[in-house]
Enzyme design. Structure first.
Site, PDB file in Angstrom:
ATOM      1  N   GLY A  22     -67.899  21.400 -70.982  1.00 17.09           N
ATOM      2  CA  GLY A  22     -68.108  19.962 -71.172  1.00 17.09           C
ATOM      3  C   GLY A  22     -69.254  19.496 -70.288  1.00 17.09           C
ATOM      4  N   LEU A  23     -69.600  18.245 -70.476  1.00 19.92           N
ATOM      5  CA  LEU A  23     -70.729  17.670 -69.733  1.00 19.92           C
ATOM      6  C   LEU A  23     -70.452  17.639 -68.233  1.00 19.92           C
ATOM      7  CD1 LEU A  23     -71.465  14.556 -72.007  1.00 19.92           C
ATOM      8  CD2 LEU A  23     -72.737  16.726 -71.944  1.00 19.92           C
ATOM      9  N   LYS A  28     -64.395  19.163 -65.281  1.00 19.86           N
ATOM     10  CA  LYS A  28     -64.129  20.612 -65.294  1.00 19.86           C
ATOM     11  C   LYS A  28     -63.617  21.101 -63.941  1.00 19.86           C
ATOM     12  CE  LYS A  28     -68.393  21.464 -66.519  1.00 19.86           C
ATOM     13  NZ  LYS A  28     -68.814  20.047 -66.557  1.00 19.86           N
ATOM     14  N   SER A  96     -71.612  25.383 -69.787  1.00 19.84           N
ATOM     15  CA  SER A  96     -71.760  26.313 -70.922  1.00 19.84           C
ATOM     16  C   SER A  96     -72.060  25.569 -72.227  1.00 19.84           C
ATOM     17  CB  SER A  96     -70.533  27.226 -71.054  1.00 19.84           C
ATOM     18  OG  SER A  96     -69.309  26.573 -70.846  1.00 19.84           O
TER      19      SER A  96
HETATM   20  P1  ADP Z   1     -67.460  18.398 -63.698  1.00 24.09           P
HETATM   21  O1  ADP Z   1     -66.917  19.583 -62.939  1.00 24.09           O
HETATM   22  O2  ADP Z   1     -67.140  18.458 -65.164  1.00 24.09           O
HETATM   23  O3  ADP Z   1     -68.909  18.141 -63.429  1.00 24.09           O
HETATM   24  P2  ADP Z   1     -65.944  16.841 -61.806  1.00 24.09           P
HETATM   25  O4  ADP Z   1     -64.576  17.439 -61.893  1.00 24.09           O
HETATM   26  O5  ADP Z   1     -66.818  17.271 -60.675  1.00 24.09           O
HETATM   27  O6  ADP Z   1     -66.681  17.085 -63.210  1.00 24.09           O
HETATM   28  O7  ADP Z   1     -65.843  15.251 -61.775  1.00 24.09           O
HETATM   29  C1  ADP Z   1     -65.022  14.531 -62.662  1.00 24.09           C
HETATM   30  C2  ADP Z   1     -64.692  13.171 -62.065  1.00 24.09           C
HETATM   31  O8  ADP Z   1     -63.905  12.449 -63.021  1.00 24.09           O
HETATM   32  C3  ADP Z   1     -63.883  13.289 -60.791  1.00 24.09           C
HETATM   33  O9  ADP Z   1     -64.299  12.278 -59.913  1.00 24.09           O
HETATM   34  C4  ADP Z   1     -62.446  13.026 -61.281  1.00 24.09           C
HETATM   35  O10 ADP Z   1     -61.606  12.471 -60.288  1.00 24.09           O
HETATM   36  C5  ADP Z   1     -62.689  12.019 -62.413  1.00 24.09           C
HETATM   37  N1  ADP Z   1     -61.613  11.994 -63.446  1.00 24.09           N
HETATM   38  C6  ADP Z   1     -61.000  10.870 -63.885  1.00 24.09           C
HETATM   39  N2  ADP Z   1     -60.057  11.158 -64.801  1.00 24.09           N
HETATM   40  C7  ADP Z   1     -60.079  12.505 -64.952  1.00 24.09           C
HETATM   41  C8  ADP Z   1     -59.318  13.403 -65.758  1.00 24.09           C
HETATM   42  N3  ADP Z   1     -58.375  12.983 -66.607  1.00 24.09           N
HETATM   43  N4  ADP Z   1     -59.587  14.726 -65.664  1.00 24.09           N
HETATM   44  C9  ADP Z   1     -60.560  15.157 -64.815  1.00 24.09           C
HETATM   45  N5  ADP Z   1     -61.315  14.370 -64.022  1.00 24.09           N
HETATM   46  C10 ADP Z   1     -61.081  13.033 -64.086  1.00 24.09           C
END
Ligand code: ADP
Length: 191
Positions: A22-23, A28, A96
């Protein structure tokens, strides 16, 4: 040759790969770490392969061109395979963006060993979250080839699970992940 001391007999669960795609900002890493915690609390042997961490070491020679992204996924899939062969539940957190690369990753594993989890979170939500400040940099032209802004993301055609992380809480996402994995962890190729 099959050994009487199979990993899954020692570990008491089957091995599999959970592949989050995902974005940036979709959730993730957050869900990978939450799943890792939840599984370990249930006595499951896990490993997390996070894209950001891998880029500090194994993949530090790679940039963000389509070719480098494909190599990033290929290497991560190969490491996942080694870890799966050691009996672990491997949790991968990697943008990915290319469907072909994700399909190649899946092709390394047997059916029921690979779970593609698509975090279907709108770009606007990811950009508003911007947990690492990367969207701001990308919009300002300070990061090139940024997924969703200046580089594409190919939506999975047949993911094993889709999670709308803007609609479900982290706990609700986790519940769905655990429900998906429960039968796979119980499945044994040996008795
Ligand atoms: P990625 O790894 O995809 O770049 P991150 O996990 O680093 O994303 O960041 C996602 C952000 O979104 C975090 O601040 C997290 O707390 C927030 N968030 C809010 N709701 C959700 C959810 N349902 N699942 C995952 N993250 C969430």
């Amino acid at each position: 040759m099959s050994s009487p001391c199979q990993h899954e007999l020692i570990k008491r669960h089957a091995a599999c790969v959970v592949w989050f795609t995902g974005l940036s900002g979709a959730g993730k890493t957050t869900l990978a770490l939450a799943l890792d915690d939840a599984l370990r609390c249930r006595g499951v042997h896990t490993a997390v392969l996070d894209g950001d961490s891998l880029r500090l070491g194994l993949n530090s020679d790679l940039g963000f061109s389509p070719e480098d992204r494909a190599t990033n996924v290929r290497r991560t899939a190969q490491v996942s395979k080694l870890m799966l062969d050691a009996g672990l539940v491997v949790i991968v957190s990697l943008i990915s963006p290319q469907a072909e690369s994700r399909d190649q990753a899946r092709s390394l594993f047997n059916a029921n060993q690979f779970f593609e989890v698509y975090l279907n979170t709108p770009l606007a939500v990811c950009e508003q979250r911007d947990p690492k400040g990367l969207y701001q940099l990308a919009r300002g032209g300070d990061i090139a080839q940024f997924t969703g802004i200046s580089a594409g993301y190919e939506v999975p055609a047949n993911p094993d699970l889709v999670l709308q992380t803007h609609q479900y809480t982290i706990s609700e996402c986790l519940e769905r992940l655990l429900a998906m994995l429960e039968p796979a962890l119980k499945r044994r190729s040996v008795n």
